[in-house]
Design an enzyme around this catalytic site. Structure first.
Site, PDB file in Angstrom:
ATOM      1  NE  ARG A  17      17.785 -25.529  -2.454  1.00  0.00           N
ATOM      2  CZ  ARG A  17      16.600 -25.233  -2.427  1.00  0.00           C
ATOM      3  NH1 ARG A  17      15.658 -26.393  -2.258  1.00  0.00           N
ATOM      4  NH2 ARG A  17      16.298 -23.965  -2.377  1.00  0.00           N
ATOM      5  CG  ASP A  18      15.176 -23.896  -6.174  1.00  0.00           C
ATOM      6  OD1 ASP A  18      14.460 -24.964  -6.296  1.00  0.00           O
ATOM      7  OD2 ASP A  18      14.741 -22.847  -6.212  1.00  0.00           O
ATOM      8  CG  HIS A 210      13.944 -17.934  -5.467  1.00  0.00           C
ATOM      9  ND1 HIS A 210      15.158 -18.674  -5.082  1.00  0.00           N
ATOM     10  CD2 HIS A 210      13.137 -18.868  -5.737  1.00  0.00           C
ATOM     11  CE1 HIS A 210      14.889 -19.784  -5.474  1.00  0.00           C
ATOM     12  NE2 HIS A 210      13.612 -20.041  -6.035  1.00  0.00           N
ATOM     13  CG  HIS A 212      10.081 -20.905  -9.452  1.00  0.00           C
ATOM     14  ND1 HIS A 212      10.264 -22.424  -9.366  1.00  0.00           N
ATOM     15  CD2 HIS A 212      10.865 -20.499  -8.298  1.00  0.00           C
ATOM     16  CE1 HIS A 212      11.122 -22.616  -8.343  1.00  0.00           C
ATOM     17  NE2 HIS A 212      11.431 -21.465  -7.592  1.00  0.00           N
ATOM     18  CB  CYS A 243       8.748 -26.291  -5.331  1.00  0.00           C
ATOM     19  SG  CYS A 243       8.359 -26.620  -3.460  1.00  0.00           S
ATOM     20  CG  ASN A 252      14.748 -21.566  -9.678  1.00  0.00           C
ATOM     21  OD1 ASN A 252      14.270 -21.190  -8.694  1.00  0.00           O
ATOM     22  ND2 ASN A 252      14.803 -22.943  -9.518  1.00  0.00           N
TER      23      ASN A 252
HETATM   24 ZN    ZN Z   1      13.112 -21.845  -6.578  1.00  0.00          ZN
END
Ligand code: ZN
Length: 307
Positions: A17-18, A210, A212, A243, A252
């Protein structure tokens, strides 16, 4: 084992997803293949989809097909991000195991990403949590820009802690996670946020973080947070990600690199690193370029090179 670390650490995969939402569109069957490969590595949780409007984030179109097409492995929680009521209904219809709702602590980022104020986001999180709980599906609130914002600069840890307390108390979310959207976290900034969370009596052994790797501090942040008792971290296979609404935000932290470091420290992840490296290779094939994960190239430190 290094002193003072949690005995086990949960690494949650967010690449499908991300990571992939920042790529040119990857066909649904290839997204399914990546999730299926990740599902047999020992990962306990995979962020598999995002039920956003396909016009808003075209690479996430077909998320329902992805959820229906994957082979669910018992013990793996398949999670999906939702932006609104429609997305929540769609995600629940696909029987996701966990719903993720997101808000930014930065007013500017929240308007750019979600077109509303942070306070309106809290109201929305209350509504979406109620909806998910009717279907007995747990909800995690992700507070993004928790360590700084590309538009606003420093974000007050106290403000993050206040919003964290608010979504716990008012929405009754089941979990909290804090996102470093623009890669501005350092161990010092992490320390200040954890202090602020403890001041509002949030149990930091229960939160997720989370990171990056925009400024290459991702692994240092994780090691520091583990020493403070945090035991849940997101990571993306290969270091996929970014993002779309945060200028300059890069990938990430890479799952391969995180698992390698955490396992070496003596904390257990339950993840098979060799299988994970295979997934990193698959991710590179899907996006058609080399990804930043280092252990993907080097292998684990215990692997001697015969030459
Ligand atoms: Zn992220």
């Amino acid at each position: 084992m290094l002193a003072g670390l949690p005995g086990s650490v949960e690494i949650r995969e967010v690449g499908p997803r991300d990571g992939l939402q920042n790529e040119s569109t990857i066909p649904v069957d290839e997204r399914i293949a990546l999730i299926d490969a990740l599902s047999v590595t020992g990962l306990a949780a995979i962020e598999a989809a995002s039920f956003v409007h396909p016009k808003a984030i075209p690479p996430m179109a077909g998320s329902a097909e992805v959820m229906q097409g994957i082979t669910r492995v018992p013990g793996v929680r398949y999670r999906a991000l939702v932006p609104n009521e429609r997305g929540t209904m769609d995600a629940l219809a696909c029987n996701v195991d966990e719903i993720e709702v997101v808000m930014s602590i930065s007013e500017t980022h929240n308007y750019k990403n979600l077109n509303m104020s942070p306070d309106d986001s809290v109201t929305q999180i209350i509504d979406l949590t109620e909806l998910a709980h009717q279907e007995k599906t747990p909800v995690e609130a992700i507070l993004s820009t928790a360590f700084g914002c590309a538009y606003e600069g420093d974000i007050s840890p106290k403000r993050v802690a206040q919003y964290a307390r608010k979504v716990l108390d008012e929405a009754g979310v089941d979990g909290l996670s804090f996102g470093d959207t623009s890669g501005m976290a350092t161990p010092r900034v992490v320390s200040e946020l954890l202090d602020a969370l403890e001041q509002v009596e949030i149990d930091i052994s229960q939160i997720g973080l989370h990171f990056h790797n925009t400024r290459n501090t991702g692994l240092a942040n994780i090691m520091f947070a583990m020493q403070r008792g945090v035991s849940r971290f997101d990571a993306a296979i290969g270091g996929l990600g970014g993002c779309p609404y945060s200028p300059g935000a890069t990938g990430n932290v890479a799952t391969e690199d995180v698992v390698h470091m955490v396992e070496d420290s003596g904390a257990r992840t339950g993840i098979d690193l060799d299988k994970l490296i295979g997934c990193g290779q698959l991710a590179e094939q899907l996006v058609g370029r080399q990804l930043p994960a280092q252990v993907l190239r080097s292998g684990p430190r215990t692997r001697t090179v015969a030459s």
